[in-house]
Structure formats: structure tokens, C-alpha cells
Design an enzyme around this catalytic site. Structure first.
Site, short mmCIF file in Angstrom:
data_model
loop_
_atom_site.label_atom_id
_atom_site.label_comp_id
_atom_site.label_asym_id
_atom_site.label_seq_id
_atom_site.Cartn_x
_atom_site.Cartn_y
_atom_site.Cartn_z
N SER A 1 -12.83 -3.75 -2.13
CA SER A 1 -11.43 -3.86 -1.68
C SER A 1 -11.15 -3.13 -0.38
CB SER A 1 -10.48 -3.29 -2.73
OG SER A 1 -10.79 -3.77 -4.00
N THR B 1 -7.57 -0.43 -3.01
CA THR B 1 -7.12 0.13 -1.74
C THR B 1 -7.13 1.65 -1.80
OG1 THR B 1 -5.67 -1.72 -1.32
CG2 THR B 1 -5.07 0.34 -0.26
N THR C 1 -7.58 -0.92 3.54
CA THR C 1 -7.87 -1.97 2.56
C THR C 1 -8.43 -3.22 3.22
OG1 THR C 1 -6.87 -3.18 0.69
CG2 THR C 1 -5.60 -3.13 2.71
N ARG D 1 -3.00 -13.40 6.01
CA ARG D 1 -2.12 -12.59 5.16
C ARG D 1 -2.30 -11.10 5.46
NH1 ARG D 1 -2.75 -8.32 1.14
NH2 ARG D 1 -1.03 -8.50 -0.32
N VAL D 2 -1.19 -10.41 5.62
CA VAL D 2 -1.21 -8.95 5.78
C VAL D 2 -0.36 -8.37 4.66
CG1 VAL D 2 -0.45 -7.04 7.25
CG2 VAL D 2 -1.57 -9.04 8.28
N GLY D 3 -0.85 -7.34 4.02
CA GLY D 3 -0.13 -6.75 2.90
C GLY D 3 0.66 -5.52 3.30
N ASP D 4 0.86 -4.66 2.33
CA ASP D 4 1.65 -3.44 2.56
C ASP D 4 0.86 -2.33 3.26
OD1 ASP D 4 0.01 -3.39 0.17
OD2 ASP D 4 0.91 -1.44 -0.26
N THR E 1 -0.83 1.30 -3.91
CA THR E 1 -1.89 0.32 -4.14
C THR E 1 -1.32 -0.74 -5.08
OG1 THR E 1 -4.16 -0.05 -4.89
CG2 THR E 1 -2.90 1.63 -6.06
N GLY E 2 -1.96 -1.89 -5.10
CA GLY E 2 -1.46 -2.95 -5.96
C GLY E 2 -0.92 -4.10 -5.14
N GLY F 1 0.66 -5.97 -2.72
CA GLY F 1 1.34 -5.55 -1.49
C GLY F 1 2.68 -6.21 -1.28
N1 ASP Z 1 -2.05 -3.24 -1.56
C1 ASP Z 1 -3.15 -4.05 -1.12
C2 ASP Z 1 -2.63 -5.31 -0.50
O1 ASP Z 1 -1.73 -5.90 -1.04
C3 ASP Z 1 -4.07 -4.47 -2.21
C4 ASP Z 1 -4.60 -3.43 -3.09
O2 ASP Z 1 -4.05 -2.35 -3.27
O3 ASP Z 1 -5.65 -3.73 -3.65
O4 ASP Z 1 -3.20 -5.73 0.49
#
Ligand code: ASP
Length: 327
Positions: free
Chosen positions: A84, A186, A204, A214-217, A237-238, A240
Site C-alpha cells: 500500500s 497507508t 501511500t 485517482r488521488v485520495g486523502d 488511513t482508510g 480516502g
Molecule cells: N487513505 C488511502 C487512500 O485513500 C488508502 C489507505 O489508507 O490505504 O488513498
């Protein structure tokens, strides 16, 4: 009664009458004066004990929190087994490993990269963005060009294992995040050093098999991580998309600013998700870690299974976070 004690006494009565402040609650039980010896401290999402150990190496020698969190994040970034983060991270659905990272120092400076490819240590590129450019965030090709101009090496980050996992995924090609099983690993890592300098980092490869682009948090200041020397720091984490919509890390720091213990602040940010997005919250995982500038920490998640690494007073431990849902 000397004047300081008198002040404490009258303030305490006022605070007790108002009945709101964790801080004054702590004064009562003797914990309000910053306990000596609880600094430095570093905390990271998931069982990232190798990362907290790398950070501790720096912190225990009187080093700077910023250096510690960067060193910590670089551990999973270089680990091909961590699917990850960085090298070995699962690719997007087109087979590209795209990386997101951000970092903040004790002065409130911030740097971030997103949708960065071919560079093993996005956290160090984020730090260069912070320290060497007038900007906060660089993206995609521009971030790559900047990294190369700074001497970072272009590498293939797709390991054979990750490529195989992607080939397997392509058979069905469905994206369904599965709580914890999908390994939201992450790294969010926040620290306070012996001189009470606060810093944070987050890195991450994002959701496995995400849409290209795609871009997350994680690279978004205030979502994946936020640090403010006046208060403390938090990281996420989790899923995003959920964290982004509530700026979870910023929310936690602001809750701590209003006097909440880091644990209560993390719980509040999770409750916010459960309240605003009940259906998404039932199906997805989000976990937060929080640390205040007195060295107190907290962690909380939507669902059971979220753990975190804490290095404090020479002990490196992995601890289970509490959760909003029980199963
Ligand atoms: N927070 C991360 C994202 O959404 C993913 C993760 O924590 O595994 O990109």
C-alpha cells in the site's frame, strides 16, 4: 495561597462550573503540567513498528520531529512487501503505481506530491517541495520532473507480486474496498521531539486498482495529515474519499485546540463520518491517530481491526484502536 495557585484554583472552579474542558479535568487529576519524560513520542498508523523505530533513532538523540517522520515514512516506502506504500504498492487499474505523500514541519510549512510515478520515496520529494519551492503541492508529471531535477532516481516500482495481484484482479475487474482485508496500510506518522517540535508525514500508493488519476486523502494537507505546533498532529488511513469530505486530520487538530484529549478528538472525527455518511461508514474502514503537543496520544476507527505503533519512553508497541462499530 500564592497568586499562581490562586489563579489555578479560581480558574478551576470556573472550568468545573462550565464542565467542558478536558484540560482542567487533567489539572484536577494532576496530569495538566506537561509530564516530564513523556517526550519524545512518535505514533504511526498500523503495525509500522519498523517505521517508529527509525523515527525513534532520531528522536532519542535529540533530533528533529520532521527528520523523524520522514525517516519513518521511508521504511514502508522502500519495502516491496508493503503493498500500500511506495515500492511494491499495488498499481491502479491500468497497471501504474501512483504515489501520494505529504509532510508538515513545526513552523506550519507543508509539502506534498500526488499522482507521482517512478520515485521510491515520495515523502522526501514532498519535503523538497516544502523546502525548495514556493509551492505546497506538485502533481503527476510536474512532480516527477521536479524529483528528477532534485536528483531522485527513476525506478520501476511495480514488483512481480504486485503485477500478479493486478493480473488476478483484472479477471473480475471489480473494485470493492473490503474492510481491513484490502490492507489499508497507508503510513501516517506524527511525532513530537524533545524540544516540543511537532511534525507529521503521510505516504501511500492509494487504493489498490483505483481509477487512473485517482488521488485520495493522503497527500491533502488537513485530510491525510495535519500538524500544528500550537496543538499537535493527526493522520488518517482508510477510505480516502471519506476522509477528504470531512478533512479528518484537520478536524482532529481543531478539536484538540478546543481542549479535547487526542483520544476524544479522534473519536469525534470518526463519529462525524458515521453521522454524515452512515451507509459508507458501515461498509468502509477509516482509522485516525492523534498526538498532542504534551505527548498524549489517541487512535480510533470506524471498525475493529485498526492498530497503530507507538514509540514512547523507549518502548515500541503495537496497540489496538477502539472502534465505533463493534463488528
Ligand atoms: N487513505 C488511502 C487512500 O485513500 C488508502 C489507505 O489508507 O490505504 O488513498
Amino acid at each position: 495561597m500564592n497568586s499562581r495557585r490562586k489563579f489555578l484554583h479560581t480558574s478551576l472552579l470556573g472550568a468545573l462550573a462550565a464542565g467542558t474542558s478536558d484540560f482542567w479535568g487533567d489539572v484536577l487529576n494532576g496530569a495538566a503540567a506537561p509530564p516530564k519524560g513523556n517526550l519524545p513520542v512518535v505514533i504511526a498508523t498500523w503495525d509500522n513498528r519498523r517505521a517508529t523505530a527509525a523515527a525513534w533513532d532520531i528522536l532519542s538523540k535529540g533530533g528533529r520531529a520532521l527528520d523523524a517522520v520522514e525517516a519513518g515514512a521511508r521504511i514502508p516506502e522502500a519495502d516491496p512487501k508493503d503493498t500500500s506504500v511506495g515500492y511494491g504498492g499495488f498499481p491502479d487499474r491500468d497497471g501504474h503505481v501512483t504515489l501520494d505523500a505529504c509532510i508538515m514541519d513545526e513552523f506550519g510549512n507543508a509539502g506534498s506530491v500526488n499522482f507521482l510515478q517512478h520515485i521510491m520515496h515520495p515523502i522526501s520529494v514532498a519535503r523538497r517541495v516544502m523546502e525548495k519551492t514556493p509551492h505546497v503541492m506538485l502533481s503527476g508529471e510536474g512532480a516527477l520532473q521536479f524529483a528528477l531535477s532534485e536528483g531522485f532516481k527513476k525506478e520501476n516500482l511495480l514488483t512481480e507480486e504486485a503485477r500478479k495481484a493486478w493480473e488476478n484482479w483484472k479477471i473480475k475487474s471489480e473494485y470493492k474496498p473490503v474492510i481491513n482485508i484490502e490492507r489499508h496500510d497507508t503510513i501516517g506518522i506524527v511525532a513530537i521531539d524533545a524540544q516540543r517540535r511537532v511534525a507529521g508525514a503521510c505516504s501511500t500508493s492509494g487504493m489498490a486498482f483505483k481509477m487512473h488519476g485517482r488521488v485520495g486523502d493522503s497527500p491533502i494537507i488537513g485530510a491525510g495529515m495535519y500538524a500544528d505546533n500550537e496543538v499537535g498532529a493527526a493522520a488518517a488511513t482508510g477510505l480516502g474519499e471519506m476522509v477528504l469530505k470531512t478533512l479528518g486530520s484537520f478536524l482532529i487538530v481543531e478539536e484538540m485546540r478546543r481542549g479535547k484529549h487526542p483520544q476524544k478528538a479522534a473519536e469525534e472525527a470518526i463519529r462525524r463520518l458515521a453521522r454524515k455518511y452512515p451507509q459508507q461508514s458501515e461498509k468502509n474502514q477509516v482509522g485516525y491517530i492523534a498526538l498532542d503537543n504534551r505527548g498524549r496520544h489517541g487512535a480510533f476507527s470506524l471498525h475493529p481491526g485498526f492498530n497503530y505503533a507507538l514509540f514512547q519512553q523507549a518502548a515500541n508497541q503495537v496497540l489496538e484502536a477502539g472502534s465505533y462499530f463493534n463488528k
